[in-house]
Structure formats: C-alpha cells, structure tokens
Motif scaffolding. Sequence first.
Motif, PDB file in Angstrom:
ATOM      1  N   SER A  63       0.827  -1.212   0.000  1.00 30.64           N
ATOM      2  CA  SER A  63       0.000   0.000   0.000  1.00 30.64           C
ATOM      3  C   SER A  63       0.859   1.259   0.000  1.00 30.64           C
ATOM      4  CB  SER A  63      -0.937   0.012   1.216  1.00 30.64           C
ATOM      5  OG  SER A  63      -0.205  -0.024   2.429  1.00 30.64           O
ATOM      6  N   GLN A  64       2.119   1.159   0.427  1.00 29.99           N
ATOM      7  CA  GLN A  64       2.980   2.335   0.415  1.00 29.99           C
ATOM      8  C   GLN A  64       3.324   2.743  -1.017  1.00 29.99           C
ATOM      9  OE1 GLN A  64       6.325   2.124   3.104  1.00 29.99           O
ATOM     10  NE2 GLN A  64       5.075   1.443   4.827  1.00 29.99           N
ATOM     11  N   GLN A  65       3.620   1.764  -1.879  1.00 34.19           N
ATOM     12  CA  GLN A  65       3.872   2.086  -3.283  1.00 34.19           C
ATOM     13  C   GLN A  65       2.591   2.578  -3.955  1.00 34.19           C
ATOM     14  OE1 GLN A  65       6.711   2.326  -5.039  1.00 34.19           O
ATOM     15  NE2 GLN A  65       5.451   3.024  -6.759  1.00 34.19           N
ATOM     16  N   GLU A  66       1.458   1.994  -3.583  1.00 32.79           N
ATOM     17  CA  GLU A  66       0.173   2.448  -4.126  1.00 32.79           C
ATOM     18  C   GLU A  66      -0.074   3.907  -3.754  1.00 32.79           C
ATOM     19  OE1 GLU A  66      -2.812  -0.185  -2.672  1.00 32.79           O
ATOM     20  OE2 GLU A  66      -1.865  -1.975  -3.528  1.00 32.79           O
ATOM     21  N   ALA A  67       0.332   4.289  -2.548  1.00 30.26           N
ATOM     22  CA  ALA A  67       0.154   5.677  -2.113  1.00 30.26           C
ATOM     23  C   ALA A  67       1.015   6.624  -2.946  1.00 30.26           C
ATOM     24  CB  ALA A  67       0.499   5.807  -0.634  1.00 30.26           C
ATOM     25  N   VAL A  68       2.247   6.220  -3.250  1.00 35.33           N
ATOM     26  CA  VAL A  68       3.120   7.037  -4.103  1.00 35.33           C
ATOM     27  C   VAL A  68       2.447   7.280  -5.451  1.00 35.33           C
ATOM     28  CG1 VAL A  68       5.314   7.106  -5.348  1.00 35.33           C
ATOM     29  CG2 VAL A  68       5.241   6.270  -2.989  1.00 35.33           C
ATOM     30  N   GLU A  69       1.897   6.226  -6.023  1.00 38.24           N
ATOM     31  CA  GLU A  69       1.242   6.343  -7.323  1.00 38.24           C
ATOM     32  C   GLU A  69      -0.012   7.204  -7.233  1.00 38.24           C
ATOM     33  OE1 GLU A  69       0.662   2.261  -8.296  1.00 38.24           O
ATOM     34  OE2 GLU A  69       2.823   1.845  -8.556  1.00 38.24           O
ATOM     35  N   ALA A  70      -0.738   7.096  -6.131  1.00 33.60           N
ATOM     36  CA  ALA A  70      -1.956   7.895  -5.956  1.00 33.60           C
ATOM     37  C   ALA A  70      -1.631   9.376  -5.846  1.00 33.60           C
ATOM     38  CB  ALA A  70      -2.721   7.425  -4.719  1.00 33.60           C
ATOM     39  N   VAL A  71      -0.572   9.700  -5.105  1.00 31.05           N
ATOM     40  CA  VAL A  71      -0.168  11.098  -4.966  1.00 31.05           C
ATOM     41  C   VAL A  71       0.298  11.651  -6.310  1.00 31.05           C
ATOM     42  CG1 VAL A  71       1.531  12.649  -3.917  1.00 31.05           C
ATOM     43  CG2 VAL A  71       0.386  10.930  -2.516  1.00 31.05           C
ATOM     44  N   ALA A  72       1.064  10.849  -7.053  1.00 26.87           N
ATOM     45  CA  ALA A  72       1.526  11.295  -8.372  1.00 26.87           C
ATOM     46  C   ALA A  72       0.347  11.544  -9.300  1.00 26.87           C
ATOM     47  CB  ALA A  72       2.465  10.249  -8.968  1.00 26.87           C
ATOM     48  N   SER A  73      -0.626  10.659  -9.253  1.00 21.08           N
ATOM     49  CA  SER A  73      -1.803  10.800 -10.109  1.00 21.08           C
ATOM     50  C   SER A  73      -2.632  12.013  -9.710  1.00 21.08           C
ATOM     51  CB  SER A  73      -2.664   9.530 -10.017  1.00 21.08           C
ATOM     52  OG  SER A  73      -3.866   9.670 -10.738  1.00 21.08           O
ATOM     53  N   PHE A  74      -2.787  12.205  -8.412  1.00 21.33           N
ATOM     54  CA  PHE A  74      -3.559  13.351  -7.920  1.00 21.33           C
ATOM     55  C   PHE A  74      -2.897  14.664  -8.326  1.00 21.33           C
ATOM     56  CE2 PHE A  74      -4.600  16.462  -4.561  1.00 21.33           C
ATOM     57  CZ  PHE A  74      -5.985  16.457  -4.661  1.00 21.33           C
ATOM     58  N   ALA A 111      -0.870  15.127 -10.850  1.00 20.81           N
ATOM     59  CA  ALA A 111      -0.897  15.286 -12.303  1.00 20.81           C
ATOM     60  C   ALA A 111      -2.262  15.701 -12.817  1.00 20.81           C
ATOM     61  CB  ALA A 111      -0.477  13.981 -12.980  1.00 20.81           C
ATOM     62  N   SER A 112      -3.326  15.412 -12.036  1.00 18.43           N
ATOM     63  CA  SER A 112      -4.687  15.712 -12.501  1.00 18.43           C
ATOM     64  C   SER A 112      -5.139  17.113 -12.149  1.00 18.43           C
ATOM     65  CB  SER A 112      -5.676  14.707 -11.896  1.00 18.43           C
ATOM     66  OG  SER A 112      -5.787  14.881 -10.487  1.00 18.43           O
ATOM     67  N   ALA A 113      -4.277  17.899 -11.498  1.00 18.87           N
ATOM     68  CA  ALA A 113      -4.673  19.252 -11.103  1.00 18.87           C
ATOM     69  C   ALA A 113      -4.924  20.120 -12.328  1.00 18.87           C
ATOM     70  CB  ALA A 113      -3.575  19.883 -10.250  1.00 18.87           C
ATOM     71  N   PRO A 114      -6.100  20.770 -12.413  1.00 19.96           N
ATOM     72  CA  PRO A 114      -6.365  21.673 -13.534  1.00 19.96           C
ATOM     73  C   PRO A 114      -5.449  22.884 -13.476  1.00 19.96           C
ATOM     74  CG  PRO A 114      -8.088  21.869 -11.877  1.00 19.96           C
ATOM     75  CD  PRO A 114      -7.232  20.702 -11.476  1.00 19.96           C
ATOM     76  N   ALA A 115      -4.912  23.276 -14.601  1.00 22.32           N
ATOM     77  CA  ALA A 115      -3.918  24.351 -14.642  1.00 22.32           C
ATOM     78  C   ALA A 115      -4.541  25.731 -14.670  1.00 22.32           C
ATOM     79  CB  ALA A 115      -3.013  24.172 -15.863  1.00 22.32           C
ATOM     80  N   SER A 116      -5.739  25.864 -15.202  1.00 23.13           N
ATOM     81  CA  SER A 116      -6.329  27.191 -15.348  1.00 23.13           C
ATOM     82  C   SER A 116      -7.245  27.521 -14.194  1.00 23.13           C
ATOM     83  CB  SER A 116      -7.102  27.267 -16.663  1.00 23.13           C
ATOM     84  OG  SER A 116      -8.093  26.279 -16.694  1.00 23.13           O
ATOM     85  N   ARG A 117      -7.709  28.766 -14.170  1.00 26.10           N
ATOM     86  CA  ARG A 117      -8.547  29.208 -13.064  1.00 26.10           C
ATOM     87  C   ARG A 117      -9.933  29.559 -13.588  1.00 26.10           C
ATOM     88  NH1 ARG A 117      -4.997  29.843  -8.993  1.00 26.10           N
ATOM     89  NH2 ARG A 117      -6.420  30.929  -7.629  1.00 26.10           N
ATOM     90  N   GLY A 118     -10.773  30.035 -12.695  1.00 20.47           N
ATOM     91  CA  GLY A 118     -12.089  30.495 -13.107  1.00 20.47           C
ATOM     92  C   GLY A 118     -13.044  29.350 -13.410  1.00 20.47           C
ATOM     93  N   LEU A 119     -14.004  29.626 -14.300  1.00 19.26           N
ATOM     94  CA  LEU A 119     -15.075  28.671 -14.590  1.00 19.26           C
ATOM     95  C   LEU A 119     -14.527  27.366 -15.124  1.00 19.26           C
ATOM     96  CD1 LEU A 119     -18.073  28.018 -14.805  1.00 19.26           C
ATOM     97  CD2 LEU A 119     -18.086  29.072 -17.079  1.00 19.26           C
ATOM     98  N   PHE A 120     -13.553  27.428 -16.057  1.00 19.93           N
ATOM     99  CA  PHE A 120     -13.007  26.197 -16.609  1.00 19.93           C
ATOM    100  C   PHE A 120     -12.379  25.349 -15.516  1.00 19.93           C
ATOM    101  CE2 PHE A 120      -9.353  23.820 -18.213  1.00 19.93           C
ATOM    102  CZ  PHE A 120      -9.984  22.989 -19.124  1.00 19.93           C
ATOM    103  N   ARG A 121     -11.659  26.012 -14.584  1.00 20.49           N
ATOM    104  CA  ARG A 121     -11.013  25.264 -13.522  1.00 20.49           C
ATOM    105  C   ARG A 121     -12.041  24.538 -12.661  1.00 20.49           C
ATOM    106  NH1 ARG A 121      -7.193  27.601  -8.643  1.00 20.49           N
ATOM    107  NH2 ARG A 121      -6.850  25.599  -7.650  1.00 20.49           N
ATOM    108  N   ARG A 122     -13.153  25.218 -12.371  1.00 15.56           N
ATOM    109  CA  ARG A 122     -14.176  24.573 -11.537  1.00 15.56           C
ATOM    110  C   ARG A 122     -14.790  23.386 -12.269  1.00 15.56           C
ATOM    111  NH1 ARG A 122     -15.185  30.019 -10.190  1.00 15.56           N
ATOM    112  NH2 ARG A 122     -16.923  30.196 -11.645  1.00 15.56           N
TER     113      ARG A 122
END
Length: 335
Positions: free
Chosen positions: A50-61, A63-74
């Motif tokens: 589960s420790q390696q799974e956590a590393v992958e989950a954090v990396a995925s989370f 990487a999925s962060a939206p880069a822009s702000r405002g309505l598109f970001r929401r």
Amino acid sequence: MAAEATRTVVSLTDRTPSISAAEIVAHLVPPRQFDGASLENYRPDPAFPSQQEAVEAVASFGASAPASRGLFRRRAAATHAAGLYLDGGFGVGKTHLLAALWHRTPGTKYFGTFIEYTALVGAVGYAGAVAQLKGASLICIDEFELDDPGDTMIMTRLLGELADGGSRMAATSNTPPNALGEGRFAAADFLREIQALSSRFRTLRIDGTDYRRREVEAHAVVTDDVDAALDRAAGTVSDDSFASVVDHLATVHPSKYVKLLDGLDQVALRDVALLHDQTQALRFVAFVDRLYDAQIRVTASGIPLDEVFSAEMLAGGYRKKYLRAMSRLVALTLL
C-alpha cells in the motif's frame, strides 16, 4: 584545544509571544525536515504494497490538477477527485507524501496540521481565515482529527468554502498501530464527518510500521543529569521544569506556540511527571507538534516523556493524539 561551544540559556516561561495572521499563514508550509521531500526519495517498504500504491496515488492526484482558473477550472475539478485522503499508522510516511505533493504543486498553496488551521480560525475568526486562504491551488491538512465535533464542523465548513473557490485538498489522519479495524473506520468516519465534501475525496489506506520506532522499541530517553547535558549543548537552549511549562502553555494561544520556540536549538524539561488534567495534556500535545515540526531536541529528567499521558487518557477519545505525541517524543529525545 577545541573551542568551547557557545550556549545561551533561556526560559520558556519568560516568553510571551505575539503573532499576526500573516505570520500564522507564513508558517503554513511543510516542517523543515520535509524541505526536500519528494516522491522519488520516499522509500516504500516492500512488505507493505500500500505504500507504493500511495506514491502512485499522490503522483496521479498531482498530475490531474487543472492548470487554469475560473469557470473552466471549476468544471475541470468536477471531473477529477478534488481531494485525497491518506490514512495509516504512525510513521509510515504520510506526512512525507503530503509534503511531496505540496512541493510539486504550483501556485499559492498551504500546508498545516489540523490544529494549525483551527488555531488560525481561533486567532483571526472564520471570515479572516477564509480571506487568508482563499485562492490557494492546494490546501494540505496533516493529521485531520475527528475527536472534537466543534473543530470538525469548523474545518468542514472552511474546506467546503475553499473547495467551492477551486482549491484542491489533501489530508492525512493517523490510525494507531495494532488497532484492529480502526483503519477502515477512520476513513469512513472522515468521509461521514466532512459531509458534502466526501464525494470529492479519494481515500487510501497506508500500512506499515512506525519508522521513528523501528530501531528503538523503547521509551523516550531520560537524562539523569540535565545540568551536564546542557553543559554539552550549543546554541540557544531553554531550561524549565515540566510543571512550569505545562502551566505556561495555558497562558499562550496554541497558534503562538511556534513563536514560543523561535530560535531554540534544544529544550530541557526537568522533573517530568504524569499529567492528570486532559486540557493540560491536549495543550502539551500541540506543543509537542511544534517541537517536532521544528526538530528541536528535547532533554528531560523524571519519568519518560512518552509516559506522561495516563491510562485513562489513552483509553479515551483523544487516544490518537496522545499516541502521535508519544511517538514524536521518543524521536525528539533521540535527536
């Protein structure tokens, strides 16, 4: 002949610190021992997948962060998990992973313990806390706590308002070791308590053993001769009785504990004894958290510092807090 170490001795009880909202927020960064934390230098234990799974989950989370702000970001945030929750025992690397996520996230971001965020609300009010934190790309909450309904409601409301503004959340929480079933219930309790936010969080359990106690399954170190220990110390050290520090903590708002320790290299506590008052014990836990964040060595006489919490306290609703403090006190006396 080697030069004698320069030492300045002070008393914590002589300090009456003040702190502004801006200073509190400025301290919302990972503890200094995690300045270089990354996913690459986290070392998963092969015995606990589960420790390696956590590393992958954090990396995925991250990487999925939206880069822009405002309505598109929401709108983008709605297609990805807006929150990540890591639950596990003490010393399995949750804070390292949370700090790694903070470091790899661009933009305005904050990292603090649950207690630090509630202390911010207590110091500047709810509206003031929102004003200080709004617009952040990421809010990291280390050691999310569910044992105080009032604080949990405040944090739920605060996180909900910040999430509605586009902020993403990542949180950790501790499940005591050898607590059968508590890991499952901790995640369920977290999701229930954060109510409307629950659908936005991905939860992940991290198993493992406490790295702070892997080599030393023992008590916090007790020093028979504090004077001799301080004679060998360098830098700025505080020297107080345990009882006087416990009493002094009642006169200082928890948000100011970080300033109470400002500039110290070592803390000496004489004649450590069992705590009987739970309010005093909880203040001491908050104090220990700040000691640990600053990685300040503790020298103590009396009973071992990890034995200051009574059996009744350890069997009560704040058990997780006390166990976390015990783990940290062992580490601080070994620095």
